[in-house]
Design an enzyme around this catalytic site. Structure first.
Site, PDB file in Angstrom:
ATOM      1  N   SER A  42       0.838  -1.200   0.000  1.00 42.75           N
ATOM      2  CA  SER A  42       0.000   0.000   0.000  1.00 42.75           C
ATOM      3  C   SER A  42       0.868   1.243   0.000  1.00 42.75           C
ATOM      4  O   SER A  42       1.987   1.241   0.549  1.00 42.75           O
ATOM      5  CB  SER A  42      -0.864  -0.018   1.262  1.00 42.75           C
ATOM      6  OG  SER A  42      -1.471   1.240   1.459  1.00 42.75           O
TER       7      SER A  42
ATOM      8  N   TYR B 281      -2.106  -1.451  10.877  1.00 40.72           N
ATOM      9  CA  TYR B 281      -2.329  -1.908   9.502  1.00 40.72           C
ATOM     10  C   TYR B 281      -1.108  -1.586   8.637  1.00 40.72           C
ATOM     11  O   TYR B 281      -0.564  -2.444   7.929  1.00 40.72           O
ATOM     12  CB  TYR B 281      -3.581  -1.250   8.913  1.00 40.72           C
ATOM     13  CG  TYR B 281      -3.673  -1.395   7.408  1.00 40.72           C
ATOM     14  CD1 TYR B 281      -3.979  -2.619   6.834  1.00 40.72           C
ATOM     15  CD2 TYR B 281      -3.421  -0.309   6.554  1.00 40.72           C
ATOM     16  CE1 TYR B 281      -4.035  -2.758   5.441  1.00 40.72           C
ATOM     17  CE2 TYR B 281      -3.481  -0.441   5.181  1.00 40.72           C
ATOM     18  CZ  TYR B 281      -3.790  -1.669   4.629  1.00 40.72           C
ATOM     19  OH  TYR B 281      -3.829  -1.808   3.262  1.00 40.72           O
TER      20      TYR B 281
ATOM     21  N   LYS C 142       2.011  -3.962   6.515  1.00 34.03           N
ATOM     22  CA  LYS C 142       2.488  -3.852   5.125  1.00 34.03           C
ATOM     23  C   LYS C 142       4.010  -3.663   5.103  1.00 34.03           C
ATOM     24  O   LYS C 142       4.718  -4.300   4.320  1.00 34.03           O
ATOM     25  CB  LYS C 142       1.797  -2.696   4.399  1.00 34.03           C
ATOM     26  CG  LYS C 142       0.295  -2.880   4.217  1.00 34.03           C
ATOM     27  CD  LYS C 142      -0.066  -4.123   3.416  1.00 34.03           C
ATOM     28  CE  LYS C 142      -1.547  -4.292   3.198  1.00 34.03           C
ATOM     29  NZ  LYS C 142      -1.932  -5.626   2.728  1.00 34.03           N
TER      30      LYS C 142
HETATM   31  P1  NAD Z   1     -11.052  -6.716   0.915  1.00 33.80           P
HETATM   32  O1  NAD Z   1     -11.260  -6.742   2.382  1.00 33.80           O
HETATM   33  O2  NAD Z   1     -12.213  -6.450   0.049  1.00 33.80           O
HETATM   34  O3  NAD Z   1     -10.370  -8.086   0.433  1.00 33.80           O
HETATM   35  C1  NAD Z   1      -9.526  -8.851   1.263  1.00 33.80           C
HETATM   36  C2  NAD Z   1     -10.113 -10.246   1.297  1.00 33.80           C
HETATM   37  O4  NAD Z   1      -9.280 -11.080   2.115  1.00 33.80           O
HETATM   38  C3  NAD Z   1     -11.517 -10.286   1.907  1.00 33.80           C
HETATM   39  O5  NAD Z   1     -12.397 -10.923   1.020  1.00 33.80           O
HETATM   40  C4  NAD Z   1     -11.342 -11.091   3.197  1.00 33.80           C
HETATM   41  O6  NAD Z   1     -12.490 -11.855   3.480  1.00 33.80           O
HETATM   42  C5  NAD Z   1     -10.124 -11.919   2.877  1.00 33.80           C
HETATM   43  N1  NAD Z   1      -9.326 -12.363   4.040  1.00 33.80           N
HETATM   44  C6  NAD Z   1      -8.867 -11.605   5.075  1.00 33.80           C
HETATM   45  N2  NAD Z   1      -8.165 -12.374   5.918  1.00 33.80           N
HETATM   46  C7  NAD Z   1      -8.160 -13.629   5.414  1.00 33.80           C
HETATM   47  C8  NAD Z   1      -7.615 -14.875   5.833  1.00 33.80           C
HETATM   48  N3  NAD Z   1      -6.936 -14.976   6.958  1.00 33.80           N
HETATM   49  N4  NAD Z   1      -7.806 -15.956   5.050  1.00 33.80           N
HETATM   50  C9  NAD Z   1      -8.521 -15.885   3.899  1.00 33.80           C
HETATM   51  N5  NAD Z   1      -9.072 -14.736   3.454  1.00 33.80           N
HETATM   52  C10 NAD Z   1      -8.907 -13.632   4.215  1.00 33.80           C
HETATM   53  O7  NAD Z   1      -9.891  -5.658   0.625  1.00 33.80           O
HETATM   54  P2  NAD Z   1      -9.332  -5.113  -0.752  1.00 33.80           P
HETATM   55  O8  NAD Z   1      -9.638  -3.675  -0.797  1.00 33.80           O
HETATM   56  O9  NAD Z   1      -9.728  -5.987  -1.845  1.00 33.80           O
HETATM   57  O10 NAD Z   1      -7.781  -5.242  -0.470  1.00 33.80           O
HETATM   58  C11 NAD Z   1      -7.024  -6.358  -0.873  1.00 33.80           C
HETATM   59  C12 NAD Z   1      -5.602  -6.183  -0.365  1.00 33.80           C
HETATM   60  O11 NAD Z   1      -5.089  -4.960  -0.860  1.00 33.80           O
HETATM   61  C13 NAD Z   1      -5.509  -6.114   1.152  1.00 33.80           C
HETATM   62  O12 NAD Z   1      -4.326  -6.795   1.552  1.00 33.80           O
HETATM   63  C14 NAD Z   1      -5.377  -4.640   1.423  1.00 33.80           C
HETATM   64  O13 NAD Z   1      -4.673  -4.374   2.605  1.00 33.80           O
HETATM   65  C15 NAD Z   1      -4.587  -4.174   0.212  1.00 33.80           C
HETATM   66  N6  NAD Z   1      -4.798  -2.762  -0.101  1.00 33.80           N
HETATM   67  C16 NAD Z   1      -6.064  -2.287  -0.282  1.00 33.80           C
HETATM   68  C17 NAD Z   1      -6.250  -0.940  -0.554  1.00 33.80           C
HETATM   69  C18 NAD Z   1      -7.637  -0.366  -0.718  1.00 33.80           C
HETATM   70  O14 NAD Z   1      -7.792   0.844  -0.625  1.00 33.80           O
HETATM   71  N7  NAD Z   1      -8.660  -1.161  -0.998  1.00 33.80           N
HETATM   72  C19 NAD Z   1      -5.150  -0.092  -0.645  1.00 33.80           C
HETATM   73  C20 NAD Z   1      -3.881  -0.615  -0.486  1.00 33.80           C
HETATM   74  C21 NAD Z   1      -3.711  -1.950  -0.207  1.00 33.80           C
HETATM   75  C1  UD1 Z   2      -6.712   5.368   3.377  1.00 33.29           C
HETATM   76  C2  UD1 Z   2      -5.989   4.661   4.499  1.00 33.29           C
HETATM   77  C3  UD1 Z   2      -4.600   4.279   4.025  1.00 33.29           C
HETATM   78  C4  UD1 Z   2      -4.666   3.458   2.737  1.00 33.29           C
HETATM   79  C5  UD1 Z   2      -5.401   4.288   1.693  1.00 33.29           C
HETATM   80  C6  UD1 Z   2      -5.539   3.552   0.379  1.00 33.29           C
HETATM   81  C7  UD1 Z   2      -7.006   5.680   6.477  1.00 33.29           C
HETATM   82  C8  UD1 Z   2      -6.784   6.579   7.650  1.00 33.29           C
HETATM   83  N1  UD1 Z   2      -5.957   5.541   5.649  1.00 33.29           N
HETATM   84  O1  UD1 Z   2      -6.065   6.586   3.209  1.00 33.29           O
HETATM   85  O2  UD1 Z   2      -3.929   3.530   5.002  1.00 33.29           O
HETATM   86  O3  UD1 Z   2      -3.371   3.175   2.281  1.00 33.29           O
HETATM   87  O4  UD1 Z   2      -6.709   4.590   2.190  1.00 33.29           O
HETATM   88  O5  UD1 Z   2      -6.596   2.677   0.430  1.00 33.29           O
HETATM   89  O6  UD1 Z   2      -8.047   5.064   6.326  1.00 33.29           O
HETATM   90  N2  UD1 Z   2     -11.906  12.042   3.420  1.00 33.29           N
HETATM   91  C9  UD1 Z   2     -12.926  12.936   3.715  1.00 33.29           C
HETATM   92  N3  UD1 Z   2     -14.100  12.440   4.223  1.00 33.29           N
HETATM   93  C10 UD1 Z   2     -14.304  11.091   4.414  1.00 33.29           C
HETATM   94  C11 UD1 Z   2     -13.256  10.188   4.103  1.00 33.29           C
HETATM   95  C12 UD1 Z   2     -12.065  10.708   3.617  1.00 33.29           C
HETATM   96  O7  UD1 Z   2     -12.780  14.142   3.545  1.00 33.29           O
HETATM   97  O8  UD1 Z   2     -15.392  10.692   4.882  1.00 33.29           O
HETATM   98  C13 UD1 Z   2     -10.661  12.561   2.813  1.00 33.29           C
HETATM   99  C14 UD1 Z   2      -9.401  12.206   3.550  1.00 33.29           C
HETATM  100  O9  UD1 Z   2      -9.072  13.182   4.496  1.00 33.29           O
HETATM  101  C15 UD1 Z   2      -8.381  12.127   2.392  1.00 33.29           C
HETATM  102  C16 UD1 Z   2      -9.211  11.652   1.211  1.00 33.29           C
HETATM  103  O10 UD1 Z   2     -10.561  11.948   1.534  1.00 33.29           O
HETATM  104  O11 UD1 Z   2      -7.887  13.418   2.102  1.00 33.29           O
HETATM  105  C17 UD1 Z   2      -9.094  10.160   0.943  1.00 33.29           C
HETATM  106  O12 UD1 Z   2      -9.390   9.444   2.137  1.00 33.29           O
HETATM  107  P1  UD1 Z   2      -9.457   7.839   2.158  1.00 33.29           P
HETATM  108  O13 UD1 Z   2     -10.363   7.363   1.099  1.00 33.29           O
HETATM  109  O14 UD1 Z   2      -9.744   7.422   3.558  1.00 33.29           O
HETATM  110  O15 UD1 Z   2      -7.977   7.385   1.718  1.00 33.29           O
HETATM  111  P2  UD1 Z   2      -6.559   7.777   2.363  1.00 33.29           P
HETATM  112  O16 UD1 Z   2      -6.656   8.889   3.309  1.00 33.29           O
HETATM  113  O17 UD1 Z   2      -5.607   7.963   1.241  1.00 33.29           O
END
Ligand code: NAD
Ligand code: UD1
Length: 335
Positions: free
Chosen positions: A124, A148, A152
């Protein structure tokens, strides 16, 4: 030879399974449904017009994983499974460290025993911490501000150490910026349980009338309009980036961190305006205080992804909002 996708029922995992199936890969997905539903697996099959091979499994279940590697010839793993809510990780640190770290360690051990040494890992942009200047480049120092984020940073280090110890290993550490949007069919998208923490699902729920207004977390940042700026990337672009990373993994060894973003920053007010336009509905808002731990601006340097993966994100903010709106309209209560 199959590609194992952990967390394959989740938001990014399900979109990546679609991309893999559509490109003819032999896919096997696992998930324990802690943050997803079996319906997502069914919908992947519906979209691709072929079922997604799936096993319900917790990746901390060593015997279950071993069985999977015995029964299937798995050549590489795309590892999404993990818990991802920042706020929850602060109140439940042990659960986050246990799930994310033990899950990954167990997976790596079983992979090693099976001779499968290729992994694409979901890292991330959070690993860039609070103090790096934008755009973020992959060689910048990493840090974290919450459990969290530490999982990572730690998993990246574990995978780097593994690649040093055994030169046959290949690990691509994909640092996602802000994945948003949904599949163009409107059948799959992000459906967080409870009140969303992240802006896009929050905006979507305001637009569809489930929440009264958007709270803007601060308008006094050092950004053009004072609100936070982020690098939003369409989840389907992200899915394509994973297939490119898989190809890279198959032809290289060692650990390599790579940003997946657009390289372009969008403010909270710009995102809200784009969503209002896509949805054709007003999104009421109120400016409140800053959210602790937030930074003013985050966006990716995308040069390495272009150079190593041949990857460039194609979809713009309008497309992200149109697809997100199409999804929430069809699924106001989630999948
Ligand atoms: P998500 O929660 O939708 O998907 C993660 C999946 O993993 C879920 O379906 C959950 O049920 C499953 N899971 C969790 N623990 C498990 C376990 N022990 N065994 C089997 N399955 C398990 O999240 P996402 O947004 O799809 O994210 C996927 C990955 O990307 C995550 O590792 C997350 O940290 C990373 N990531 C997400 C974002 C974002 O903004 N969505 C940003 C950066 C990194
Ligand atoms: C979040 C995660 C970060 C992760 C990233 C990518 C948190 C604190 N951080 O950060 O660890 O890597 O997503 O998935 O959750 N905002 C509002 N109102 C809201 C929600 C957000 O104004 O209700 C603003 C925030 O201040 C920020 C922007 O929108 O400026 C994006 O927020 P968000 O979607 O939570 O993502 P990140 O802050 O980048």
């Amino acid at each position: 030879m199959a590609i194992l996708v952990t967390g394959g029922a989740g938001y990014i995992g399900s979109h990546t399974c679609i991309e893999l199936l559509n490109r003819g890969y032999d896919v096997l997905a696992v998930d324990n449904f802690v943050n997803s539903k079996p319906e997502a697996v069914r919908r992947v099959g519906e979209i691709c017009q072929k079922p997604l091979p799936f096993v319900e499994l917790d990746i901390r279940n060593r015997e279950g994983l071993q069985r999977l590697f015995c029964e299937h010839k798995i050549e590489a793993v795309i590892h999404f499974a993990g818990l991802k809510a920042v706020g929850e990780s602060v109140s439940m640190p042990l659960e986050y460290y246990e799930n994310n770290l033990i899950g990954t360690l167990t997976l790596c051990e079983v992979m090693r025993a099976a001779g499968c040494k290729k992994m694409v890992f979901s890292s991330s942009a959070t690993v860039y911490g609070l103090h790096n200047p934008v755009p973020f480049t992959e060689e910048m120092p990493t840090s974290a501000t919450n459990p969290y984020g530490y999982t990572k940073v730690m998993i990246e280090q574990i995978l780097r150490d593994l690649c040093v110890a055994d030169p046959e290993w290949s690990a691509v550490l994909l640092r996602y910026f802000n994945p948003i949007g949904a599949h163009e069919s409107g059948k799959l998208g992000e459906t967080p349980a409870g009140i969303p923490n992240n802006i896009f699902p929050y905006l979507s729920q305001v637009a569809v009338g489930k929440l009264p207004k958007l709270y803007v977390y601060g308008d006094d940042y050092d950004t053009p309009d004072g609100t936070g700026v982020r690098d939003y990337i369409h989840v389907c672009d992200l899915a394509e980036g994973h297939v490119a990373a898989l190809d890279y993994c198959e032809n290289h060894t060692g650990a390599q961190a790579i940003n997946l973003g657009t390289g372009h920053g969008t403010s909270v007010l710009e995102l809200r305006a784009a969503f209002e336009k896509a949805a054709g509905v007003p999104i009421p808002m109120e400016v409140t205080g800053r959210r602790p731990g937030d930074i003013a601006t985050a966006y990716a340097d995308t040069e390495l992804a272009r150079k190593l993966l041949g990857f460039t994100a194609k979809r713009n903010i309008e497309q992200m909002c149109t697809d997100g709106w199409n999804f929430i309209r069809q699924n106001p209560n989630g999948i």
